[in-house]
Design a protein around this motif. Sequence first.
Motif, PDB file in Angstrom:
ATOM      1  N   UNK A 115       0.893  -1.088  -0.078  1.00 46.08           N
ATOM      2  CA  UNK A 115      -0.143   0.107   0.212  1.00 46.08           C
ATOM      3  C   UNK A 115       1.079   0.968   0.266  1.00 46.08           C
ATOM      4  N   UNK A 116       0.741   2.101  -0.744  1.00 45.49           N
ATOM      5  CA  UNK A 116       1.165   3.620  -0.859  1.00 45.49           C
ATOM      6  C   UNK A 116       0.793   4.012   0.347  1.00 45.49           C
ATOM      7  N   UNK A 127      -3.428   7.279   3.148  1.00 47.34           N
ATOM      8  CA  UNK A 127      -4.194   6.084   2.534  1.00 47.34           C
ATOM      9  C   UNK A 127      -5.654   6.903   2.036  1.00 47.34           C
ATOM     10  N   UNK A 128      -5.065   6.947   0.743  1.00 45.51           N
ATOM     11  CA  UNK A 128      -5.879   7.734  -0.519  1.00 45.51           C
ATOM     12  C   UNK A 128      -6.810   6.607  -0.511  1.00 45.51           C
ATOM     13  N   UNK A 129      -8.660   6.999  -0.836  1.00 47.30           N
ATOM     14  CA  UNK A 129      -9.288   6.205  -0.838  1.00 47.30           C
ATOM     15  C   UNK A 129      -9.318   5.192  -2.356  1.00 47.30           C
ATOM     16  N   UNK A 130      -8.861   5.446  -3.549  1.00 45.57           N
ATOM     17  CA  UNK A 130      -8.700   5.345  -4.331  1.00 45.57           C
ATOM     18  C   UNK A 130      -7.436   3.542  -3.731  1.00 45.57           C
ATOM     19  N   UNK A 131      -6.262   3.624  -2.969  1.00 46.40           N
ATOM     20  CA  UNK A 131      -5.417   3.050  -2.290  1.00 46.40           C
ATOM     21  C   UNK A 131      -6.271   2.074  -1.467  1.00 46.40           C
ATOM     22  N   UNK A 132      -7.767   2.456  -1.344  1.00 46.61           N
ATOM     23  CA  UNK A 132      -8.206   2.035   0.202  1.00 46.61           C
ATOM     24  C   UNK A 132      -9.582   0.871  -0.078  1.00 46.61           C
ATOM     25  N   UNK A 133      -9.966   1.639  -1.894  1.00 44.71           N
ATOM     26  CA  UNK A 133     -10.916   0.706  -2.736  1.00 44.71           C
ATOM     27  C   UNK A 133     -10.139  -0.887  -3.205  1.00 44.71           C
TER      28      UNK A 133
END
Length: 262
Positions: A115-116, A127-133
Amino acid sequence: MPALKILQLTDPHILPHAGDKMLGIDTEQYFQNTLAHAHVTHGRFDLILLTGDLGQDPCADSYRRICRHLQTYRTPCLCLPGNHDDWELMKTELNAGFVSCRKHLLLENWQIIALNSQKPGRPSGFVSQEELAFLQQTLSTNDMPALLAIHHHCVASRSSWMDTMRIENGEELLTIVEHFPQVKAITCGHLHQEMQTSHKQIAIFAAPASCFQFKPLATEFELDTLPPGYRVFELFDNGDLQSRCFRLPISMNELQTNLHSY
């Protein structure tokens, strides 16, 4: 069947030019020595996991040198970014042979999810929403035991100055993984010290840096005199894991412990 064996290295802070020093030490030489010590002591690994801050003031050449050092071991390597890294440059330069910036790796009966947590321009993590998704989707479609790797820590370390730089939305990350029992552990870097704790059923680890260490329980920047180290994971077929840290048998005589930043 023998356990999978994973080497975690973190925070090498490789400088722009070979031979450059930071806080009195040659971070690149320490990185090479740490890699060598791990392999001499433990033999071959199934994966080398680099959990961020690979470069200090990163440039293409610093990442190319890291890549060359890693290729020597002919072992799959996953690299993820820390707050000091240039993620776009990493994806270009750390993408050859055995070395990659992949985000999801299947390794026999386990999955490794990278994860980034980089928040550009800031030392803290997010942790961005894109990363969480991506995380939610990956776990929803694969129930193999999972080891998550990320640069910043998502729980308090008890070093108050470092805890101002943890993942700002760490609770959101933990809320997701709580719902997936296949998540066995989260491991991070950033702290420049060992940590082992847990959140509900999830083990949480941090590894020592391959360069200089921060003093545990500190309220402000303070260097420790402990030597560089690394973490080894053993991942078993039944979803169990074991992990332990190891350190180089050296004295940090060159380290400039009187400095108050880096």
